[in-house]
Design a protein around this motif. Structure first.
Motif, mmCIF file in Angstrom:
data_model
loop_
_atom_site.group_PDB
_atom_site.id
_atom_site.type_symbol
_atom_site.label_atom_id
_atom_site.label_comp_id
_atom_site.label_asym_id
_atom_site.label_seq_id
_atom_site.Cartn_x
_atom_site.Cartn_y
_atom_site.Cartn_z
ATOM 1 N N LEU A 185 0.931 -1.102 -0.093
ATOM 2 C CA LEU A 185 0.063 -0.039 0.079
ATOM 3 C C LEU A 185 0.861 1.307 0.116
ATOM 4 C CD1 LEU A 185 -2.591 -1.169 2.758
ATOM 5 C CD2 LEU A 185 -2.749 -1.147 0.296
ATOM 6 N N SER A 186 0.278 2.397 -0.608
ATOM 7 C CA SER A 186 1.053 3.568 -0.466
ATOM 8 C C SER A 186 1.179 4.169 0.871
ATOM 9 C CB SER A 186 0.471 4.515 -1.341
ATOM 10 O OG SER A 186 -0.916 4.722 -0.806
ATOM 11 N N ASP A 187 1.860 5.191 1.274
ATOM 12 C CA ASP A 187 1.986 5.464 2.571
ATOM 13 C C ASP A 187 0.553 6.283 2.906
ATOM 14 O OD1 ASP A 187 4.787 5.072 2.534
ATOM 15 O OD2 ASP A 187 5.350 7.023 2.126
ATOM 16 N N ALA A 188 -0.096 6.893 2.065
ATOM 17 C CA ALA A 188 -1.288 7.502 2.313
ATOM 18 C C ALA A 188 -2.369 6.549 2.807
ATOM 19 C CB ALA A 188 -1.743 8.371 1.126
ATOM 20 N N THR A 189 -2.365 5.286 2.390
ATOM 21 C CA THR A 189 -3.481 4.422 2.504
ATOM 22 C C THR A 189 -2.977 3.538 3.691
ATOM 23 O OG1 THR A 189 -2.824 2.822 0.847
ATOM 24 C CG2 THR A 189 -4.658 4.369 0.428
ATOM 25 N N GLN A 190 -1.690 3.220 3.955
ATOM 26 C CA GLN A 190 -0.962 2.582 4.895
ATOM 27 C C GLN A 190 -1.401 3.359 6.411
ATOM 28 O OE1 GLN A 190 0.146 -0.648 4.887
ATOM 29 N NE2 GLN A 190 -0.005 -0.363 7.070
ATOM 30 N N ALA A 191 -1.235 4.685 5.978
ATOM 31 C CA ALA A 191 -1.563 5.500 7.285
ATOM 32 C C ALA A 191 -3.017 5.254 8.115
ATOM 33 C CB ALA A 191 -1.360 6.924 6.913
ATOM 34 N N VAL A 192 -3.817 4.850 7.060
ATOM 35 C CA VAL A 192 -5.308 4.712 7.517
ATOM 36 C C VAL A 192 -5.879 3.527 7.938
ATOM 37 C CG1 VAL A 192 -5.790 7.042 6.724
ATOM 38 C CG2 VAL A 192 -6.467 5.178 5.493
ATOM 39 N N VAL A 193 -4.797 2.344 7.725
ATOM 40 C CA VAL A 193 -5.283 1.035 8.142
ATOM 41 C C VAL A 193 -5.795 0.842 9.342
ATOM 42 C CG1 VAL A 193 -4.300 -1.293 8.143
ATOM 43 C CG2 VAL A 193 -3.884 0.084 6.308
ATOM 44 N N THR A 194 -4.803 1.137 10.398
ATOM 45 C CA THR A 194 -5.575 1.152 11.728
ATOM 46 C C THR A 194 -6.951 1.831 11.876
ATOM 47 O OG1 THR A 194 -3.068 1.084 12.665
ATOM 48 C CG2 THR A 194 -5.020 1.603 14.005
ATOM 49 N N GLU A 195 -7.233 2.893 11.393
ATOM 50 C CA GLU A 195 -8.363 3.594 11.440
ATOM 51 C C GLU A 195 -9.624 2.624 11.059
ATOM 52 O OE1 GLU A 195 -10.923 7.536 9.906
ATOM 53 O OE2 GLU A 195 -8.724 7.802 9.715
ATOM 54 N N VAL A 196 -9.460 2.094 9.554
ATOM 55 C CA VAL A 196 -10.348 1.453 9.211
ATOM 56 C C VAL A 196 -10.538 0.189 9.914
ATOM 57 C CG1 VAL A 196 -10.735 -0.024 6.967
ATOM 58 C CG2 VAL A 196 -9.997 2.274 6.775
ATOM 59 N N LYS A 197 -9.571 -0.403 10.297
ATOM 60 C CA LYS A 197 -9.800 -1.673 11.196
ATOM 61 C C LYS A 197 -10.684 -1.338 12.476
ATOM 62 C CE LYS A 197 -5.598 -3.200 11.843
ATOM 63 N NZ LYS A 197 -4.506 -4.258 11.923
ATOM 64 N N GLU A 198 -10.357 -0.298 13.007
ATOM 65 C CA GLU A 198 -11.190 0.292 14.233
ATOM 66 C C GLU A 198 -12.679 0.368 13.754
ATOM 67 O OE1 GLU A 198 -9.038 3.774 15.546
ATOM 68 O OE2 GLU A 198 -7.407 2.535 16.640
ATOM 69 N N ARG A 199 -12.864 1.039 12.697
ATOM 70 C CA ARG A 199 -14.286 1.411 12.157
ATOM 71 C C ARG A 199 -14.928 0.012 11.905
ATOM 72 N NH1 ARG A 199 -15.257 6.338 8.704
ATOM 73 N NH2 ARG A 199 -13.828 7.705 9.582
ATOM 74 N N VAL A 200 -13.835 -1.001 11.521
ATOM 75 C CA VAL A 200 -14.702 -2.492 11.233
ATOM 76 C C VAL A 200 -15.021 -3.128 12.650
ATOM 77 C CG1 VAL A 200 -14.288 -4.699 10.594
ATOM 78 C CG2 VAL A 200 -13.349 -2.857 8.870
ATOM 79 N N LEU A 201 -14.317 -2.890 13.576
ATOM 80 C CA LEU A 201 -14.524 -3.391 14.786
ATOM 81 C C LEU A 201 -15.557 -2.875 15.559
ATOM 82 C CD1 LEU A 201 -10.828 -3.815 16.147
ATOM 83 C CD2 LEU A 201 -12.321 -5.747 15.109
ATOM 84 N N ARG A 202 -15.981 -1.553 15.382
ATOM 85 C CA ARG A 202 -17.087 -0.758 15.899
ATOM 86 C C ARG A 202 -18.244 -1.384 15.053
ATOM 87 N NH1 ARG A 202 -16.910 3.744 13.461
ATOM 88 N NH2 ARG A 202 -18.835 3.324 12.142
ATOM 89 N N VAL A 203 -18.312 -1.374 14.005
ATOM 90 C CA VAL A 203 -19.523 -1.851 13.375
ATOM 91 C C VAL A 203 -19.674 -3.499 13.533
ATOM 92 C CG1 VAL A 203 -20.306 -2.786 11.016
ATOM 93 C CG2 VAL A 203 -19.320 -0.455 11.141
ATOM 94 N N LEU A 204 -18.760 -4.182 13.904
ATOM 95 C CA LEU A 204 -19.026 -5.644 14.298
ATOM 96 C C LEU A 204 -19.586 -5.380 15.722
ATOM 97 C CD1 LEU A 204 -15.784 -7.488 12.897
ATOM 98 C CD2 LEU A 204 -18.437 -7.640 11.872
#
Length: 169
Positions: free
Chosen positions: A135-154
């Protein structure tokens, strides 16, 4: 395999991991699978660039969380989240490389089974779709945020996520 085919909660990551940020959804679901144990069990699918064969894994599904790269026109690394009632705008306004295929798959699934109880799309604006496995630096930088959002939805769907490290302790 039958359990996978009838699990009511599906987390689906789509994208081509050979094209840097295009594979964002696949990278995220693979990390989720490695890092967490979910209770009740859910189906996590590396959908890659699969098409209609995804229907096999969606049998019995009542809730879908889709993770993808989204060309929404904002700055690279922008995180998007579309709840169920906004799902159609994901397919018509915010453009995923897979939009036509996923839209067709969800329509066919809707003809075969009851409508989804809930669905959420979480994605990121890609910085690069060039050949590359990371992944590019820009998208790698938000992987943790996206995983947190996934966990919140779950969590909202009454699924608990236990980090693998805690499970071993």
């Amino acid at each position: 395999m039958d359990q996978l085919k009838s699990n009511p909660i599906v987390v689906l990551g789509v994208g081509n991991i050979l094209l840097t940020d295009e594979g964002f959804g696949v990278h995220v679901v693979n990390q989720l699978r490695e890092d967490y144990v979910f209770n009740p069990p859910i189906t996590i699918i590396d959908g890659g660039t699969m098409g209609m064969e995804l229907l096999t894994y969606m049998r019995g599904m009542t809730k879908l969380l889709l993770i993808d790269a989204i060309n929404g026109g904002d700055a690279p690394g922008t995180v998007y989240e579309f709840p169920h009632e906004e799902m159609n705008s994901y397919f018509t306004e915010a453009i995923s490389v897979h939009e036509v295929g996923m839209q067709d798959i969800l329509r066919i699934r809707a003809l075969q089974e009851d409508p989804l109880e809930d669905a959420v799309v979480i994605g990121v604006e890609p910085a690069s779709l060039e050949l590359g496995l990371t992944l590019s630096d820009a998208t790698q930088a938000v992987v943790t945020e996206v995983k947190e959002r996934v966990l919140r939805v779950l969590s909202n769907w009454h699924v608990t996520a236990t980090p693998v490290d805690e499970k071993k302790a």
